[in-house]
Design a protein around this motif. Structure first.
Motif, PDB file in Angstrom:
ATOM      1  N   PHE A 141       0.821  -1.206   0.000  1.00  0.00           N
ATOM      2  CA  PHE A 141       0.000   0.000   0.000  1.00  0.00           C
ATOM      3  C   PHE A 141       0.857   1.259   0.000  1.00  0.00           C
ATOM      4  O   PHE A 141       0.522   2.234  -0.667  1.00  0.00           O
ATOM      5  N   GLU A 142       1.969   1.250   0.723  1.00  0.00           N
ATOM      6  CA  GLU A 142       2.856   2.419   0.723  1.00  0.00           C
ATOM      7  C   GLU A 142       3.440   2.655  -0.660  1.00  0.00           C
ATOM      8  O   GLU A 142       3.551   3.795  -1.110  1.00  0.00           O
ATOM      9  N   SER A 143       3.813   1.583  -1.361  1.00  0.00           N
ATOM     10  CA  SER A 143       4.419   1.752  -2.679  1.00  0.00           C
ATOM     11  C   SER A 143       3.400   2.147  -3.741  1.00  0.00           C
ATOM     12  O   SER A 143       3.709   2.929  -4.630  1.00  0.00           O
ATOM     13  N   ASP A 195      -1.852   8.414   0.334  1.00  0.00           N
ATOM     14  CA  ASP A 195      -3.301   8.290   0.145  1.00  0.00           C
ATOM     15  C   ASP A 195      -3.884   7.196   1.039  1.00  0.00           C
ATOM     16  O   ASP A 195      -5.078   7.167   1.295  1.00  0.00           O
ATOM     17  N   CYS A 196      -3.034   6.286   1.509  1.00  0.00           N
ATOM     18  CA  CYS A 196      -3.495   5.210   2.393  1.00  0.00           C
ATOM     19  C   CYS A 196      -2.943   5.434   3.784  1.00  0.00           C
ATOM     20  O   CYS A 196      -1.730   5.418   4.000  1.00  0.00           O
ATOM     21  N   GLN A 197      -3.834   5.620   4.742  1.00  0.00           N
ATOM     22  CA  GLN A 197      -3.439   5.752   6.138  1.00  0.00           C
ATOM     23  C   GLN A 197      -3.610   4.391   6.791  1.00  0.00           C
ATOM     24  O   GLN A 197      -4.674   3.776   6.689  1.00  0.00           O
ATOM     25  N   TRP A 198      -2.579   3.921   7.447  1.00  0.00           N
ATOM     26  CA  TRP A 198      -2.519   2.577   8.028  1.00  0.00           C
ATOM     27  C   TRP A 198      -2.446   2.714   9.538  1.00  0.00           C
ATOM     28  O   TRP A 198      -1.579   3.412  10.058  1.00  0.00           O
ATOM     29  N   ASN A 199      -3.346   2.052  10.259  1.00  0.00           N
ATOM     30  CA  ASN A 199      -3.375   2.163  11.707  1.00  0.00           C
ATOM     31  C   ASN A 199      -3.617   0.786  12.323  1.00  0.00           C
ATOM     32  O   ASN A 199      -4.643   0.157  12.057  1.00  0.00           O
ATOM     33  N   TYR A 200      -2.663   0.326  13.139  1.00  0.00           N
ATOM     34  CA  TYR A 200      -2.867  -0.930  13.863  1.00  0.00           C
ATOM     35  C   TYR A 200      -3.845  -0.679  15.004  1.00  0.00           C
ATOM     36  O   TYR A 200      -3.621   0.190  15.830  1.00  0.00           O
ATOM     37  N   LEU A 201      -4.910  -1.457  15.061  1.00  0.00           N
ATOM     38  CA  LEU A 201      -5.873  -1.398  16.154  1.00  0.00           C
ATOM     39  C   LEU A 201      -5.612  -2.508  17.172  1.00  0.00           C
ATOM     40  O   LEU A 201      -5.981  -2.386  18.332  1.00  0.00           O
TER      41      LEU A 201
END
Length: 83
Positions: A55-57, A62-68
């Motif tokens: 997703f980063e590449s 545009d993609c926010q990544w959050n560990y829940l």
């Protein structure tokens, strides 16, 4: 499956029973359909770092990544399209 972590409109996808090749087809397709500001959650049985790198590449900021939730048996990640 909706959880306490998800808003009423946020999709939660538990991919633990889906073969890995199918996961890597389904998750990006679902993310591509998100509108700015919308999010989705994925539940997996391992740390999905390779997916994060993908997703980063492809999507960058545009993609926010959050560990829940971070293991040891379940990882829950929120992916959100930047507004």
């Amino acid at each position: 499956m909706m959880t306490d972590f998800a808003s009423a409109t946020e999709r939660v996808l538990d991919v633990r029973e889906i073969p890995p090749q199918q996961r890597h087809e389904i998750i990006p397709r679902l993310f591509d359909n998100l509108q700015p500001g919308q999010g989705m959650q994925i539940i997996v049985d391992h740390d999905p770092r390779p997916l994060r790198y993908f997703f980063e590449s492809v999507h960058g900021d545009d993609c926010q990544w959050n560990y829940l939730e971070q293991g040891p048996e379940v990882w829950r990640v929120e992916l959100r399209r930047a507004a």
